[in-house]
Design a protein around this motif. Structure first.
Motif, PDB file in Angstrom:
ATOM      1  N   LEU A  50     -39.501  23.254   9.524  1.00  0.00           N
ATOM      2  CA  LEU A  50     -40.014  24.393  10.269  1.00  0.00           C
ATOM      3  C   LEU A  50     -39.118  24.628  11.479  1.00  0.00           C
ATOM      4  N   ASN A  58     -43.105  21.169   1.783  1.00  0.00           N
ATOM      5  CA  ASN A  58     -43.297  22.412   2.530  1.00  0.00           C
ATOM      6  C   ASN A  58     -44.759  22.606   2.897  1.00  0.00           C
ATOM      7  N   ARG A  97     -51.259  31.715  10.962  1.00  0.00           N
ATOM      8  CA  ARG A  97     -50.041  30.922  11.102  1.00  0.00           C
ATOM      9  C   ARG A  97     -50.131  30.051  12.344  1.00  0.00           C
ATOM     10  N   GLY A 107     -39.920  19.158   4.380  1.00  0.00           N
ATOM     11  CA  GLY A 107     -40.266  20.507   4.777  1.00  0.00           C
ATOM     12  C   GLY A 107     -39.745  20.740   6.179  1.00  0.00           C
ATOM     13  N   HIS A 133     -48.294  21.990  11.060  1.00  0.00           N
ATOM     14  CA  HIS A 133     -48.147  23.058  12.048  1.00  0.00           C
ATOM     15  C   HIS A 133     -49.460  23.800  12.275  1.00  0.00           C
ATOM     16  N   GLY A 188     -44.834  30.191   0.597  1.00  0.00           N
ATOM     17  CA  GLY A 188     -43.671  29.369   0.876  1.00  0.00           C
ATOM     18  C   GLY A 188     -42.397  29.892   0.268  1.00  0.00           C
ATOM     19  N   GLU A 237     -41.533  28.749  11.411  1.00  0.00           N
ATOM     20  CA  GLU A 237     -41.326  29.353  10.098  1.00  0.00           C
ATOM     21  C   GLU A 237     -40.639  28.358   9.166  1.00  0.00           C
ATOM     22  N   LEU A 238     -41.091  28.327   7.926  1.00  0.00           N
ATOM     23  CA  LEU A 238     -40.467  27.454   6.937  1.00  0.00           C
ATOM     24  C   LEU A 238     -39.035  27.885   6.654  1.00  0.00           C
ATOM     25  N   VAL A 267     -40.340  34.988   4.926  1.00  0.00           N
ATOM     26  CA  VAL A 267     -41.020  33.845   4.341  1.00  0.00           C
ATOM     27  C   VAL A 267     -42.397  34.295   3.891  1.00  0.00           C
ATOM     28  N   ILE A 271     -36.564  27.951   3.813  1.00  0.00           N
ATOM     29  CA  ILE A 271     -36.689  27.860   2.366  1.00  0.00           C
ATOM     30  C   ILE A 271     -35.338  27.732   1.681  1.00  0.00           C
ATOM     31  N   ALA A 284     -45.725  20.329   5.721  1.00  0.00           N
ATOM     32  CA  ALA A 284     -45.182  20.813   6.999  1.00  0.00           C
ATOM     33  C   ALA A 284     -46.020  21.959   7.540  1.00  0.00           C
ATOM     34  N   VAL A 285     -46.427  22.884   6.666  1.00  0.00           N
ATOM     35  CA  VAL A 285     -47.289  23.989   7.095  1.00  0.00           C
ATOM     36  C   VAL A 285     -48.618  23.447   7.602  1.00  0.00           C
TER      37      VAL A 285
END
Length: 388
Positions: free
Chosen positions: A244, A214, A388, A242, A221, A17, A248-249, A13, A251, A217-218
């Motif tokens: 997780l 997405n 992250r 999105g 997090h 994204g 981790e996303l 990833v 995708i 969602a990031v």
């Protein structure tokens, strides 16, 4: 003896994204790779837990004190980290110098293109404080009109930034390629919109493009401390999710994981509305903000509960497949309030196993209407600092 097959390629990833696939042949590790990982590790520790001393950073990271001293020195020289004075003495030993990410001097530019009536952008410090905010109305016309409006907004924000800008993050509806092209966004009429290229020519900072859900969602997090598995539903001009898993996303092989807006959740010709994509009964046709507002204007008092039920129908199989425990909804509070949430929760309970019901937490996004905007800033921190 038959040799074992080589390990399968694993997905990676990317910071913006996107997802690429590692080559089948193992890549030789280089010292620069380890240096980059260690740099991201240090910046991540400081961002989440700083300020910390070099000794504490070494202890938490598992790196030697010599390595940590060199890394911190480089980060100080680059202007990303600053010294903040000696720590208070506690117990034996000499107190250390505290260091931290330079939260007040470093900024990101974030732009949210998912709102129903306008594009919104802000310059945000690493303290989370907005230095400036601008918006422009949704443009009429094709992607060329949209490009002009987005470029104008980005340039205004960049010119108003009070300090160093790490990069520009843009959260947009649609499926976004690894190169920053919006491949398709049916609810806004974009196809093959090279947003990355347009903005890279317009502003002198790194540009990162991500799908709006997405990005949100990031942001949930990274900035709001959500550490478990998470599904964030973004409701605006369209509907997307999105996802997780272990931070981790997800995708997907064609960058389209979470594109739930065009999942059919109503097939009765008598009640299934027509979607922007041309089909009938898509989730967006029931739940998007323009759709909800139209039905409210027509006097449909049950539209909000209906939207919650339709979303629950779409989400239940995803929860069942991934055993997700946290559902976050980002969208206007005036429309997605208690009635919407109550119906969504009850629909999920009716359509999932009792063991799953006990662990599903449905809540509103931490940053409310700014969930996508803050997420656009978060993708810059991930891409430029490795946090992250």
């Amino acid at each position: 003896m038959t040799p074992s097959p080589p390990p399968a390629s694993s997905p990676i990833v990317e910071a913006n994204g996107s997802q690429t696939v590692a080559p089948d042949a193992p890549r030789k590790s280089h010292p620069a790779d380890a240096r980059s990982r260690n740099r991201s590790l240090v910046l991540g520790l400081l961002f989440h837990d700083g300020p910390l001393s070099r000794a504490e950073l070494a202890r938490r990271s598992g790196l030697t004190r010599v390595t940590m001293s060199d890394l911190v020195g480089e980060l100080v020289d680059s202007g990303l980290v600053i010294e903040q004075g000696m720590q208070s003495r506690s117990g034996r030993g000499k107190p250390g110098m505290l260091v931290d990410v330079d939260r007040s001097a470093l900024h990101v530019i974030a732009i949210d293109l998912s709102r129903p009536q306008s594009y919104v952008g802000a310059v945000i410090s690493l303290l989370g404080e907005e230095a400036v905010r601008h918006s422009v109305p949704w443009p009429e016309g094709d992607s060329a009109s949209a490009e002009a409006a987005i470029v104008e907004l980005a340039q205004r924000l960049q010119a108003a930034a009070p300090g160093r800008v790490l990069g520009l993050g843009v959260a947009t509806p649609g499926i976004v390629s690894p190169s920053g092209v919006v491949e398709t966004a049916p609810n806004v009429g974009w196809t093959g919109f090279n947003m990355q290229s347009a903005l890279a020519r317009a502003v002198p900072v790194p540009v990162h493009i991500a799908n709006d859900a997405n990005a949100a969602a990031v942001g949930e997090h990274l900035l709001a401390g959500s550490r478990g598995d998470l599904l964030l539903v973004k409701i605006g001009r369209g509907v997307g999710a999105g996802i997780l898993v272990r931070g981790e996303l997800v995708i997907g092989s064609h960058m389209a994981a979470g594109e739930i807006g065009h999942v059919t959740v109503g097939t009765d010709p008598g009640d299934a509305p027509t979607c922007a994509c041309g089909r009938r009964g898509c989730l967006e046709a029931w739940v998007s903000i323009p759709a909800v507002r139209r039905r409210l204007a027509d006097g449909d008092a049950g539209v909000v509960r209906d939207a919650g039920e339709r979303l629950g129908i779409a989400l239940a199989p995803i929860i069942g497949a991934l055993n997700l425990e946290e559902i976050v909804v980002a969208g206007p509070e005036d429309l997605l309030g208690p009635d919407f949430r109550e119906t969504l929760v009850s629909t999920l309970q009716e359509r999932t196993l009792p063991t799953q019901r006990r662990t599903i937490d449905v809540r509103r996004a931490t940053y409310g209407d700014d969930a996508v905007l803050r997420g656009a800033g978060a993708i810059v921190l991930t891409a430029e600092l490795g946090i992250r």
